[in-house]
Design an enzyme around this catalytic site. Structure first.
Site, PDB file in Angstrom:
ATOM      1  CD  GLU A 144       1.443 -13.908  -1.068  1.00  0.00           C
ATOM      2  OE1 GLU A 144       1.398 -13.194  -1.535  1.00  0.00           O
ATOM      3  OE2 GLU A 144       2.447 -14.014  -0.029  1.00  0.00           O
ATOM      4  CD  GLU A 153       2.814  -7.624  -5.088  1.00  0.00           C
ATOM      5  OE1 GLU A 153       2.574  -8.944  -4.988  1.00  0.00           O
ATOM      6  OE2 GLU A 153       3.259  -6.870  -4.397  1.00  0.00           O
TER       7      GLU A 153
END
Ligand code: SAH
Ligand code: ZN
Length: 687
Positions: A144, A153
């Site tokens: 995740e 990210e």
């Protein structure tokens, strides 16, 4: 070890590097982290659990052992889900040390220590082999690692590396794939976050129009993502020009390429209009069939009943390089370009030489050339384009300016000097801090007023009579706005600067704004409370260790701090009347002593008091004020309308009280202290 933390000093308006203990950094990180928000995201958790169970069964059905690699384990949640689903072993990788330590504790507390190995490394440092971190490659890959833009990210390089070195060919991935969706829209409101619209000024000698320089008009803007809670954008504030279109997908079960690339889709506008904005969001399929789907689609795309509030994944607003008039039914091509970490968009009209076009669509990521986008962030653009706010300033300038006024303006990148000039000030001295004036000379040039306004590149305390041609200032103006401000009261730097230039002010100087006040209200949040509230048990797993860790970090400083949030994105209900708590008199200098106050505020409405909201109001003249917080309050229900261009301060209470409608309402006691030495406000509440 010591760490240095950059923080703007509200008394000097500049960045300072403060030496902090080693702990400080990670406490900040944890206190302000999104972990709590993720643990409260029921929709996400349930779907991950379903996807993980399905992947483990597929592997088991093939008669293989289920070996899981969980990259970015955080609390260890997804590994614990895998272990519960029957996985034989999990490697849980976490780069952030305090989190890795927490994961070890949480895994142990939930009884999974023999099934889960927590490895405190970045995934690209993980080794495989008999003496390695992992005994063998994994056949289930769980992660995740997504942000609102999906890839911001670093999910792509992490997956690319994992497929090369850490997982088997043909591994199962949860999620299995991600898809990015787009919709073309016209929106004056969102476009006003990138473009400066012309400002109209009614002057004595007719209407003047202040225009942005061409450098600013043609500037591609910033590469950084604009992520917002799109569900708070009323449907009247934009108009959709296309259907929702799939832009691109990433299959996480196959080798992933992170290198820069472009994707192109054909679009047919469903309506004619001005193409300005690309709205975008993504969904993830937890399994290959796409039955378990977790979507960030906004309210007009999916039924409200399926909306899960979350702050860690929102929606993206992309600004097209230029506004493009489009016709219903015409052929358009939308191109998404991405590098490893970010995405940007281009729109082309289809022409006969389509193939040629294909070649040149992959343009470089947007980089601001005009510098205005570096000085003004997107909300600030919105604020400068706010006509009703500008009207308040014009009205008040008109009141205070005389034909022989000598003006000084103190604010970062303010248009007030230009307005003042149009309104007839004989000599407006424009004083700019920190050498942030470059694009302003362009601005003055574009409006033929270069010789009318003087930019002084000096800090207030270094201002010399020669800068002002030995004149005394008769009107000192400011918005106030400073790019270094985080919390509403940091713009009180105007007061400090005003104090520093005191010797240059005429004895009968007019200061605009003449004063400011700090206001406060107790509220119940619809959703924002989740980001700071303990989770306890998450999908059957005890994550209280994480709750305690967040609490410790919040209490790391003796007094808790307020935090900035743009409340137009986070609906709340007022439980008390708004209350003025402190006032700041700009006609006088900053006093030596602290300004403190205490009192109590009554809870008049039924609800949970999650915290206090604080904001500043600026009193431009005796009867004209602008609010950076509450704009309107609907009294029956307590719904609040907030200034859409500003962040307000939120102080979350450590415990929540529920108030009933009472004949004798509960009171919350407060104490506030504005420390004039530091420019910070400390506060305390007793419920
Ligand atoms: N898996 C948890 C936490 C997700 S947050 C959950 O779903 O609740 C993502 C975490 O991944 C963060 O803690 C971050 O520090 C970590 N992280 C991100 N990229 C990483 C990488 N390449 N290697 C190891 N950890 C990573
Ligand atoms: Zn720019």
């Amino acid at each position: 070890m010591k760490t240095f933390c950059g923080r703007a000093n509200p008394t000097t308006g500049s960045m300072e590097w403060l030496e902090e203990g080693e702990d400080y950094d990670y406490h900040q990180e944890i206190a302000r982290s999104r972990y709590a928000d993720m643990l409260h995201d029921k929709d996400r958790n349930v779907k991950y659990y379903q996807g993980i169970r399905a992947a483990v069964s597929r592997v088991k059905e093939r008669g293989e052992k289920a070996i899981v690699l969980d990259i970015g384990t955080g609390t260890g949640l997804l590994s614990m889900m895998a272990a519960s689903a029957g996985a034989d072993f999990c490697y849980a990788i976490e780069v952030f040390k305090p989190m890795a330590n927490a994961a070890v504790k949480i895994v142990e507390k939930n009884g999974f220590s023999d099934k889960i190995k927590v490895i405190n490394k970045h995934s690209t440092e993980v080794t495989v082999g008999p003496d390695g971190d992992m005994q063998c490659r994994a056949n289930i890959l769980v992660t995740e690692l997504f942000d609102t833009e999906l890839i911001g990210e670093g999910a792509l390089p992490t997956y690319e590396h994992a497929h090369k070195y850490l997982v088997q060919e043909g591994c199962e991935a949860v999620p299995h794939r991600a898809t990015v969706y787009v919709q073309l829209v016209e929106s004056r409101r969102m476009w006003s976050w990138k473009k400066l619209f012309p400002v109209h000024v009614e002057a004595e000698d007719g209407e003047k129009i202040l225009v942005p320089p061409s450098e600013m008009e043609n500037c591609p803007g910033l590469p950084s993502v604009c992520d917002i809670q799109l569900n708070q954008m009323p449907s009247g504030d934009f108009s959709t020009l296309s259907d929702v279109v799939k832009m691109f997908s990433v299959d996480f079960s196959k080798p992933v390429q992170s290198a820069s690339t472009c994707y192109r889709v054909q679009l047919e506008p469903v309506k004619s209009g001005k193409a300005q904005i690309v709205l975008s969001w993504w969904d993830i399929d937890m399994d290959p069939s796409g039955m378990i789907n977790c979507s960030m689609a906004p309210y007009w795309v999916k039924p409200t009943s399926a909306l899960q509030w979350r702050d860690h994944w929102m929606q993206c607003v992309y600004f097209l390089p230029r506004e493009e008039p489009v016709l219903q039914g015409e052929n358009l091509y939308l191109t998404a370009c991405r590098d490893e970490y970010s995405v940007w968009y281009n729109l082309q009209k289809a022409r006969a030489d389509e193939e040629e076009q294909k070649a040149d669509v992959c343009v470089e990521s947007p980089v601001c050339r005009c510098r205005a986008h570096l000085l003004w962030n997107r909300p600030r653009f919105g604020e400068l384009n706010d006509q009703s706010r500008t009207r308040q300033y014009i009205k008040s300038l008109r009141k205070v300016l005389k034909t022989d006024s000598v003006c000084l303006c103190i604010s970062d990148g303010s248009l007030l000097p230009v307005l003042a000039h149009y309104l007839g000030a004989k000599q407006v001295q424009y004083f700019v801090l920190f050498f942030r004036s470059l694009h302003f000379s362009l601005f003055f040039k574009a409006n033929n007023i270069e010789d009318k306004i003087k930019i002084i590149e000096a800090r207030p305390e270094l201002l010399k009579p020669s800068h002002l041609e030995d004149k005394k200032i008769s009107v000192l103006v400011g918005e106030p706005f400073f790019t270094t401000s985080l919390l509403p009261w940091h713009n009180l730097y105007f007061w400090y600067a005003r104090t520093a230039v005191s010797s240059h002010l005429a004895s009968n100087v007019t200061v605009l704004p003449q004063s400011a006040s700090l206001h406060m209200m107790i509220v119940e949040f619809q959703d924002l409370w989740r980001i700071r509230s303990p989770c306890g048990i998450c999908e059957g797993f005890d994550v209280r260790t994480m709750d305690d860790m967040i609490k410790d970090s919040l209490n790391f400083r003796e007094s808790k701090e307020a935090e900035p949030h743009p409340l137009w994105e986070y609906p709340c209900k007022s439980l008390s009347e708004p209350q003025e708590v402190l006032t700041f008199d700009f006609t006088k200098t900053v006093p030596q002593h602290c300004l403190s106050t205490e009192g109590s505020v009554k809870l008049l409405r039924k609800g949970k008091s999650h915290g206090a909201v604080l904001w500043m109001e600026y009193h431009l003249t005796a009867d004209i004020s602008v609010s950076t917080g509450l704009m309107e309050l609907s009294n029956e229900k307590g719904n609040c309308e907030w200034n859409p261009h500003c962040k307000q301060a939120v102080y979350f209470f450590s415990s929540v009280i529920e108030s009933e409608i009472l004949s004798d309402p509960t009171a919350v006691e407060y104490a506030m202290n504005f420390d004039t030495k530091t420019g910070e406000i400390a506060m305390d509440f007793k419920l």
